[in-house]
Write a protein that holds these residues in place. Sequence first.
Motif, PDB file in Angstrom:
ATOM      1  N   THR A  98       0.958  -1.163   0.010  1.00  0.00           N
ATOM      2  CA  THR A  98       0.088  -0.005  -0.135  1.00  0.00           C
ATOM      3  C   THR A  98       0.987   1.112  -0.006  1.00  0.00           C
ATOM      4  O   THR A  98       1.871   1.341   0.533  1.00  0.00           O
ATOM      5  N   ASP A  99       0.243   2.213  -0.741  1.00  0.00           N
ATOM      6  CA  ASP A  99       1.127   3.358  -0.826  1.00  0.00           C
ATOM      7  C   ASP A  99       0.705   4.460   0.266  1.00  0.00           C
ATOM      8  O   ASP A  99      -0.118   4.593   0.677  1.00  0.00           O
ATOM      9  N   GLN A 100       1.779   4.767   1.092  1.00  0.00           N
ATOM     10  CA  GLN A 100       1.596   5.402   2.346  1.00  0.00           C
ATOM     11  C   GLN A 100       1.107   6.757   2.000  1.00  0.00           C
ATOM     12  O   GLN A 100       0.414   7.400   2.792  1.00  0.00           O
ATOM     13  N   SER A 101       1.430   7.275   1.055  1.00  0.00           N
ATOM     14  CA  SER A 101       1.012   8.829   0.515  1.00  0.00           C
ATOM     15  C   SER A 101      -0.244   8.982   0.479  1.00  0.00           C
ATOM     16  O   SER A 101      -0.914   9.855   0.543  1.00  0.00           O
ATOM     17  N   GLU A 102      -0.948   7.636  -0.039  1.00  0.00           N
ATOM     18  CA  GLU A 102      -2.465   7.960  -0.328  1.00  0.00           C
ATOM     19  C   GLU A 102      -3.227   7.787   0.945  1.00  0.00           C
ATOM     20  O   GLU A 102      -4.364   8.087   0.816  1.00  0.00           O
ATOM     21  N   ALA A 103      -2.747   7.119   1.869  1.00  0.00           N
ATOM     22  CA  ALA A 103      -3.522   6.971   3.143  1.00  0.00           C
ATOM     23  C   ALA A 103      -3.664   8.255   3.879  1.00  0.00           C
ATOM     24  O   ALA A 103      -2.732   9.120   4.004  1.00  0.00           O
ATOM     25  N   PRO A 104      -4.924   8.549   4.261  1.00  0.00           N
ATOM     26  CA  PRO A 104      -5.049   9.956   5.104  1.00  0.00           C
ATOM     27  C   PRO A 104      -4.476   9.833   6.559  1.00  0.00           C
ATOM     28  O   PRO A 104      -4.222   8.952   7.087  1.00  0.00           O
ATOM     29  N   SER A 105      -4.057  11.080   6.868  1.00  0.00           N
ATOM     30  CA  SER A 105      -3.286  11.102   8.288  1.00  0.00           C
ATOM     31  C   SER A 105      -4.700  11.235   9.173  1.00  0.00           C
ATOM     32  O   SER A 105      -5.793  11.354   8.896  1.00  0.00           O
ATOM     33  N   PHE A 106      -4.439  10.996  10.344  1.00  0.00           N
ATOM     34  CA  PHE A 106      -5.079  10.679  11.523  1.00  0.00           C
ATOM     35  C   PHE A 106      -5.939  12.358  11.507  1.00  0.00           C
ATOM     36  O   PHE A 106      -7.233  12.395  11.774  1.00  0.00           O
ATOM     37  N   ALA A 118      -6.620  14.332   9.140  1.00  0.00           N
ATOM     38  CA  ALA A 118      -7.189  14.640   8.007  1.00  0.00           C
ATOM     39  C   ALA A 118      -8.611  13.772   7.983  1.00  0.00           C
ATOM     40  O   ALA A 118      -9.832  14.295   7.640  1.00  0.00           O
ATOM     41  N   ALA A 119      -8.475  12.616   8.863  1.00  0.00           N
ATOM     42  CA  ALA A 119      -9.644  11.850   8.925  1.00  0.00           C
ATOM     43  C   ALA A 119     -10.492  12.403   9.957  1.00  0.00           C
ATOM     44  O   ALA A 119     -11.713  12.394   9.814  1.00  0.00           O
ATOM     45  N   MET A 120     -10.112  12.895  11.164  1.00  0.00           N
ATOM     46  CA  MET A 120     -10.711  13.732  12.139  1.00  0.00           C
ATOM     47  C   MET A 120     -11.576  14.667  11.426  1.00  0.00           C
ATOM     48  O   MET A 120     -12.696  15.254  11.921  1.00  0.00           O
ATOM     49  N   ALA A 121     -10.816  15.578  10.637  1.00  0.00           N
ATOM     50  CA  ALA A 121     -11.498  16.765  10.052  1.00  0.00           C
ATOM     51  C   ALA A 121     -12.777  16.328   8.908  1.00  0.00           C
ATOM     52  O   ALA A 121     -13.605  16.911   9.178  1.00  0.00           O
ATOM     53  N   ARG A 122     -12.427  15.162   8.404  1.00  0.00           N
ATOM     54  CA  ARG A 122     -13.585  14.539   7.661  1.00  0.00           C
ATOM     55  C   ARG A 122     -14.796  14.081   8.489  1.00  0.00           C
ATOM     56  O   ARG A 122     -15.993  14.393   8.179  1.00  0.00           O
TER      57      ARG A 122
END
Length: 127
Positions: free
Chosen positions: A93-101, A103-107
């Motif tokens: 898995t490409d780590q650059s595509e995974a959202p940061s924590f 960013a996930a909290m903002a969503r």
Amino acid sequence: MDLLSLSRIFFALLLVIGLIAVCALAARRLGLAQGAAALGRKRRLALVETLALDARRRLAIIRCDGREHLVVLGPAGETVIARGLPALEPEETDQSEAPSFAAAMARLKAFGPARNPFRGGGAADAA
């Protein structure tokens, strides 16, 4: 020395021998029994995956030197189903595509309290 001191020494010795046995079993289970020489060496043989077919037979994929072999293992022996299959490399898995924590909290906050599934709200409550 009285009997109490001798019994304490005896049970302490039994405890130490028991701890040594437990550590030896744990080392054997983890594969450390082969020594330090085996740790630095790349292994040629690996069990990739197994699947239980029934109570007595298993299907196994064995990797050897970059090739995979499909084998049925049972009480009567083993049967090779396919030889020399090309080994599939695990998808990375490409780590650059995974959202940061953050960013996930903002969503999650963007949903608002009415649609946040972690705050008791949901689509059924919003309607």
